[in-house]
Design an enzyme around this catalytic site. Sequence first.
Site, PDB file in Angstrom:
ATOM      1  CE  LYS A  21      -1.772   1.576   4.125  1.00  6.07           C
ATOM      2  NZ  LYS A  21      -1.446   2.981   4.406  1.00  6.07           N
ATOM      3  CG  ASP A 114      -4.742   4.855  10.157  1.00  3.85           C
ATOM      4  OD1 ASP A 114      -5.926   4.725   9.818  1.00  3.85           O
ATOM      5  OD2 ASP A 114      -3.808   4.196   9.686  1.00  3.85           O
TER       6      ASP A 114
END
Length: 431
Positions: A21, A114
């Site tokens: 990712k 996040d």
Amino acid sequence: MRFIVQGNKKLEGEIEIKGSKNAATKALVASLLTDEECVLENFPQIGDAEITFDLCRAFGSEIKQDGSIVSIKTPSIKSATASALSRKNRISILALGPLLAREGKAEVPVLGGDKIGHRPVDIHLSALKSLGAEIEVSENSFIASAVDGLRGAKIHLRYPSVGATENTILAAVLAKGKTTLKNAAIEPEIIDLIKMLQNMGAIIGLGTDRTIYIEGVKKLKGVRHKIITDRNEAASFACLAVAGVKNKIKVKGAIHEHLITFLNALRRVGGEYRVEDDGIVFWRGDGLSAIELETDTHPGFMTDWQQPLTILLTQANGVSVVHETVYENRFGYIEDLNFMGANIKVFSKCLGELNCRFNGESYPHSAVISGPTPLKGRSLKVPDLRAGMAHLIAALIAEGESTIDGVEEIDRGYERVDERLNKLGADIKRV
Ligand code: EPU
């Protein structure tokens, strides 16, 4: 969306890891540096890729995806402004360099991602300013300009930030003159970015002692580039293999070189592994022992490996200590682990010997894990991407049924992980 997981199943067989990712999303941004087509192989089909596609499309990219092959071409920058996009991940700030190189101006949304700490971007901004960018920070966006173009500079990062290193490289490859970047991050994902850029025509050298040398070139061309495999997926599946008594999992595509520090920690706990030509096989050894561990920048123990390893440590004999030195607030998932039966206490004191930026601050960044503690299935809610995978691993080794809400977070970073784990014998239902 939620997962319903029946735990404690024997997991056996082969699981293939996907493209990284954190390399794939940066490769998309790197493609903005050229008007030619870039073809990216081994591209993961994950939520964060979609978010980055939207970002690149806002600038004028044409994107085609055929399974794990993505082709991206940005013949012209239709708009150097993407401030209206949501702040779903942390990639947008990396587009400043390519946009400044091609258009002399750029506006991108402030960052999301996040909730694992404050995650400031001061290091990015000061590096870009050293290269000649003028940057204004508004409530919703970063507005940058470089009327006379970017110029090479001598830059020393106050911390080897992954994102700030990538940002500097992406901005410096088309700048006038030479850039010396000291105290740079040297994670495998950064080396992957450098390899892609080099094949596009950039001149980038790797010195010793975290120094990267960049000589600006006038133009970059298209490239065909294969994204490295995801070392976080590899570590997660490895911990899962060792945490269950009867498991034996071959992680196909795991790259030994990217996992050297991880494998040492796993062996100290009592995990066994065998490196093969096309992957690494993991299983549990004779017994699991407590260890002490500190996360660090590469080549240290990666912060994204901390969560799966902590779950493994709940199954080890004795008292383990984990000192998180990269993010100040990355133990948010511990409450749920304790709810499942773990015995973990989190402290704000540095329980380790690394020079830690959080020393003397009140951040909960050291964990003491007493084990072994059997885990029990529970209802859980995913707090962030890596913690979400931690919840899933915990549910897979727990007795009984768990429900995990907020699976979209896991999908941001892991491609159809439920289907792939079910092929090993897991019982995960997506509802
Ligand atoms: N930091 C600053 N100022 C800055 C930049 C960073 O203080 O300008 C601090 C951060 O607050 C943090 C530390 O430096 O405490 C490390 O941040 P870094 O910039 O290295 O991380 P990042 O680029 O934001 C990437 C990955 C993370 C991974 C870290 C560390 C991406 C998109 N994210 O983040 O991955 O944990 O490097 O290896 O590449 C994830 O994939 O779930 C993830 C969080």
